[in-house]
Design an enzyme around this catalytic site. Sequence first.
Site: not given
Lengths: 365, 365
Positions: B8, B58, B208
Amino acid sequence: MTRVLVLNTGSSSLKYRLFDGTDTVTKGLVEEVDDHQAALRDVLRELDLRNLDAVGHRVVHGGPDFTEPTLIDDDVVRTIERLIPLAPLHNPANLAGIETARKLLPDVPQVAVFDTAFHSTLPPEAATYAIDAETARKNRVRRYGFHGTSHAYVARRTAALLGRDAGQTNVITLHLGNGASAAAVEGGRSVATSMGLSPLEGLVMGTRSGSLDPAIIFHLHRVGGMSLDEIDELLNKRSGMRGLAGVSDMREVESRRASGDEAATLAFDVYTRRIKELVGAYYAVLGRVDAITFTAGVGENSPTVRAAALAGLTGLGIEVDADRNAAPERGERIVSTEGSRVVVCVVPTDEELEIATQARAVLGG
Amino acid sequence: MTRVLVLNTGSSSLKYRLFDGTDTVTKGLVEEVDDHQAALRDVLRELDLRNLDAVGHRVVHGGPDFTEPTLIDDDVVRTIERLIPLAPLHNPANLAGIETARKLLPDVPQVAVFDTAFHSTLPPEAATYAIDAETARKNRVRRYGFHGTSHAYVARRTAALLGRDAGQTNVITLHLGNGASAAAVEGGRSVATSMGLSPLEGLVMGTRSGSLDPAIIFHLHRVGGMSLDEIDELLNKRSGMRGLAGVSDMREVESRRASGDEAATLAFDVYTRRIKELVGAYYAVLGRVDAITFTAGVGENSPTVRAAALAGLTGLGIEVDADRNAAPERGERIVSTEGSRVVVCVVPTDEELEIATQARAVLGG
Ligand SMILES: Nc1ncnc2c1ncn2[C@@H]1O[C@H](COP(=O)(O)OP(=O)(O)O)[C@@H](O)[C@H]1O
Ligand SMILES: Nc1ncnc2c1ncn2[C@@H]1O[C@H](COP(=O)(O)OP(=O)(O)O)[C@@H](O)[C@H]1O
């Protein structure tokens, strides 16, 4: 009986309706207005304004300042002016109507009734966007919600239709017109609504997108090369039903869908799916729902939309009755089955009557 | 037992984990990487890569092109490159990892596993934003959804925990980490998810905003004088828990809330309310829900968040058991009452194991 004149002044239109109690004496719509004062003077000349007790003005954005219908004075006018940045399209026109009416009818009390006011009861967790708190405060960014007079009126009428006390009744109200919004009304108070800082958020509308990933704006700018103004125009004017089906009028969307048009079918499915998701969301917020009420052009007149939006919700105790729903009635009515735990209603909205009622209430009548 | 190395690759980090079957042989994280090739070479030197059957990568964004884990060849690399505009932060780093690994391990099959792929089953009405169809098509604007390997893994494990056939089980999966998303999984297929074109939409996250009125962007630009880049940075880095509570780590938010901090309390309420609304929305979409499953850092470890998010939902047949929920267990477990019609579960996610499993499946193992 108190006489109230209700004025709804748009940027190039003037809608008026004169009430005697709850009866309409006259009403009308003037379009292509460029001189609000001249247009209103012409209208007033035609009306029998003896015994006029009040003028009720629709004002779109009350911002954080107005949580109730308000008797208009110079201070109120200045505050509505200060709210123009929050509603640059609407508040200036509403103000033009107010100033003209005050000039022409100086002795009549004038009341401002705000589209946002009914939603001032939203709990903080519903009204707050999850952005930097200081940036939000400085720019007055919060969920205000709109269509408030309609949601208030329709929720109250729903309780009456059910023979219940409005203060003990939980209603999900679905105002589906050209603009569209949903509200969760708990014992008469708005606790959730789908429009936000502006009327762009939430449900899919005639030409507006409703909710979308905010990153779409950055993407269309950077990758699509569109300016912010172009994206604003896209989301407000070329989206929603128009964007997906090519036409904003739901009647036309439905007739194209009926003849197999793929774009219209998708548009219809996106539109009704979004309603279904909000019904579920507000069900969770309310915990217990007594009624779901449809109103405005689409909500009152489209059995197809009502049926599709509430299909598959028997697990939530919501069951539309096919015959009742399809019956060509027009008044306040129930369209769910006898066994439906949640009563599904249709209630024609009447924002002008509600404005008159609220204006009268301010004056203690 | 097949050996699979899962990589990843972030913009400045490299996470790796070597599996033998479902057992982890070694794992590690290299931070402050600026030369991916050098970093990966160092890692590979330390690992026992005899009998390595596959490398699983990923990849964040599979765009409209990749709906399944995919054996990597030059064409696949070029397609992932073409998707960079959709994921400018993530795909370039993922690609660096892929290219380095292909160079260093030329004889080992490499498989790309996409965060978006699991959501490729979204029905068109869930994947389509209500904007002008041609603009959307040209710019590849649609709901892709993310955290797909996690939602897939957790939904499957949930069915196993319930002793049910995954193909007959409907689960709402709540992945609550630094990033957060929800999915409605119907018989193993994703039919709704809260992230969209990008990972910005939906639930409130560590930094976020999640969903908000798109008009807030226009407002902050015009009235607040912020540039689009500043707004992008605001919504991605200075919003969510950090924006409201001043800190993004949920443990810190909870401890401040416990000592009466008002901002942290509001942040917590906004965070959990949004989850509750999505649970209701996906309940309506699914019609029948068998389980709700919490996963990732917050979902696995915060009984307070789980309890608040599902409070007041007994009308939906959802009842968290206070003792089970608070028990300091760590594994897969049920935290609802015996009587709860919907089973509430906690399932620790394992995206790397899922990537290994999917990579193996591609190779027919
Ligand atoms: N019979 C009908 N079936 C479906 N939609 C209808 C029907 N009658 C009116 N509508 C829709 O109602 C919408 C207008 O709603 P209305 O409440 O009058 O709008 P506004 O929000 O401008 O007040 C139009 O999109 C129109 O297509
Ligand atoms: N005991 C806990 N209580 C509440 N939140 C926790 C707890 N443990 C970890 N978390 C939260 O989990 C989040 C990280 O989740 P994780 O899934 O590891 O993140 P990522 O999305 O980066 O993989 C952090 O916000 C952290 O505060």
